[in-house]
Design a protein around this motif. Structure first.
Motif, PDB file in Angstrom:
ATOM      1  N   LEU A  97      16.358   6.231 -29.433  1.00  0.00           N
ATOM      2  CA  LEU A  97      15.514   6.591 -28.296  1.00  0.00           C
ATOM      3  C   LEU A  97      15.470   8.095 -28.077  1.00  0.00           C
ATOM      4  O   LEU A  97      16.447   8.821 -28.330  1.00  0.00           O
ATOM      5  N   LYS A  98      14.319   8.540 -27.620  1.00  0.00           N
ATOM      6  CA  LYS A  98      14.071   9.957 -27.371  1.00  0.00           C
ATOM      7  C   LYS A  98      13.692  10.147 -25.900  1.00  0.00           C
ATOM      8  O   LYS A  98      13.181   9.209 -25.267  1.00  0.00           O
ATOM      9  N   PRO A  99      13.870  11.330 -25.372  1.00  0.00           N
ATOM     10  CA  PRO A  99      13.464  11.569 -23.971  1.00  0.00           C
ATOM     11  C   PRO A  99      11.999  11.235 -23.728  1.00  0.00           C
ATOM     12  O   PRO A  99      11.646  10.768 -22.632  1.00  0.00           O
ATOM     13  N   GLU A 100      11.162  11.441 -24.711  1.00  0.00           N
ATOM     14  CA  GLU A 100       9.736  11.143 -24.549  1.00  0.00           C
ATOM     15  C   GLU A 100       9.435   9.647 -24.514  1.00  0.00           C
ATOM     16  O   GLU A 100       8.290   9.261 -24.258  1.00  0.00           O
ATOM     17  N   ASP A 101      10.431   8.822 -24.732  1.00  0.00           N
ATOM     18  CA  ASP A 101      10.260   7.376 -24.577  1.00  0.00           C
ATOM     19  C   ASP A 101      10.427   6.947 -23.118  1.00  0.00           C
ATOM     20  O   ASP A 101      10.214   5.776 -22.787  1.00  0.00           O
ATOM     21  N   THR A 102      10.819   7.871 -22.270  1.00  0.00           N
ATOM     22  CA  THR A 102      10.989   7.566 -20.850  1.00  0.00           C
ATOM     23  C   THR A 102       9.673   7.105 -20.232  1.00  0.00           C
ATOM     24  O   THR A 102       8.663   7.797 -20.317  1.00  0.00           O
ATOM     25  N   ALA A 103       9.698   5.914 -19.639  1.00  0.00           N
ATOM     26  CA  ALA A 103       8.487   5.324 -19.064  1.00  0.00           C
ATOM     27  C   ALA A 103       8.842   3.994 -18.418  1.00  0.00           C
ATOM     28  O   ALA A 103       9.949   3.485 -18.586  1.00  0.00           O
ATOM     29  N   ILE A 104       7.870   3.448 -17.727  1.00  0.00           N
ATOM     30  CA  ILE A 104       7.959   2.051 -17.309  1.00  0.00           C
ATOM     31  C   ILE A 104       7.352   1.224 -18.431  1.00  0.00           C
ATOM     32  O   ILE A 104       6.236   1.513 -18.881  1.00  0.00           O
ATOM     33  N   TYR A 105       8.076   0.223 -18.867  1.00  0.00           N
ATOM     34  CA  TYR A 105       7.625  -0.619 -19.969  1.00  0.00           C
ATOM     35  C   TYR A 105       7.133  -1.963 -19.437  1.00  0.00           C
ATOM     36  O   TYR A 105       7.805  -2.593 -18.612  1.00  0.00           O
ATOM     37  N   TYR A 106       5.978  -2.369 -19.932  1.00  0.00           N
ATOM     38  CA  TYR A 106       5.348  -3.611 -19.501  1.00  0.00           C
ATOM     39  C   TYR A 106       5.112  -4.529 -20.694  1.00  0.00           C
ATOM     40  O   TYR A 106       4.693  -4.071 -21.762  1.00  0.00           O
ATOM     41  N   CYS A 107       5.332  -5.802 -20.490  1.00  0.00           N
ATOM     42  CA  CYS A 107       4.850  -6.765 -21.469  1.00  0.00           C
ATOM     43  C   CYS A 107       3.569  -7.376 -20.921  1.00  0.00           C
ATOM     44  O   CYS A 107       3.354  -7.429 -19.701  1.00  0.00           O
TER      45      CYS A 107
END
Length: 126
Positions: free
Chosen positions: A86-96
């Protein structure tokens, strides 16, 4: 009607792994293609990847390919997103999200998905 509930988000460090899970209830789970999307602050929702109804086909965005893996278990009515390196740019709200079979259009178009979960926050610190 399909209800989706994501879980597994959290705060991790760069290079760590995290596994998100999405549990479905209602409807016929195997009749839906399942997608994962994410939305970072002040950015538009972004396609992460999808898995076909049978699980035999997967496609990922270029930014996560080789690091993320989507899997599904139709008997358990779940779809998972394994996130490695994982990278800092993967920071987000994840939705299915669920897209009914036979519904036309491309898999990366979020507007074509019929049902969405509430999202789970993933934060990657540097």
């Amino acid at each position: 009607q399909v209800q989706l509930v994501e879980s597994g988000g959290g705060l991790v460090q760069a290079g760590d792994s995290l596994r998100l899970s999405c549990a479905a209830s209602g409807g016929t789970f195997s009749a839906y293609l399942m997608g994962w999307f994410r939305q970072a602050p002040e950015k538009e929702r972004e396609f992460v990847g999808y898995i076909s109804s049978s699980g035999g086909n997967r496609v990922y965005s270029g930014s996560v390919k080789g690091r993320f893996t989507i899997s599904r278990d139709n008997a358990k009515r779940t779809v998972d997103l394994q996130m490695n390196s994982l990278k800092p740019e993967d920071t987000a709200i994840y939705y299915c999200a669920a897209k009914a079979l036979g519904r036309g259009g491309v898999y990366y178009d979020s507007s074509l998905y019929d049902y969405w979960g509430q999202g789970t926050q993933v934060t990657v610190s540097s």
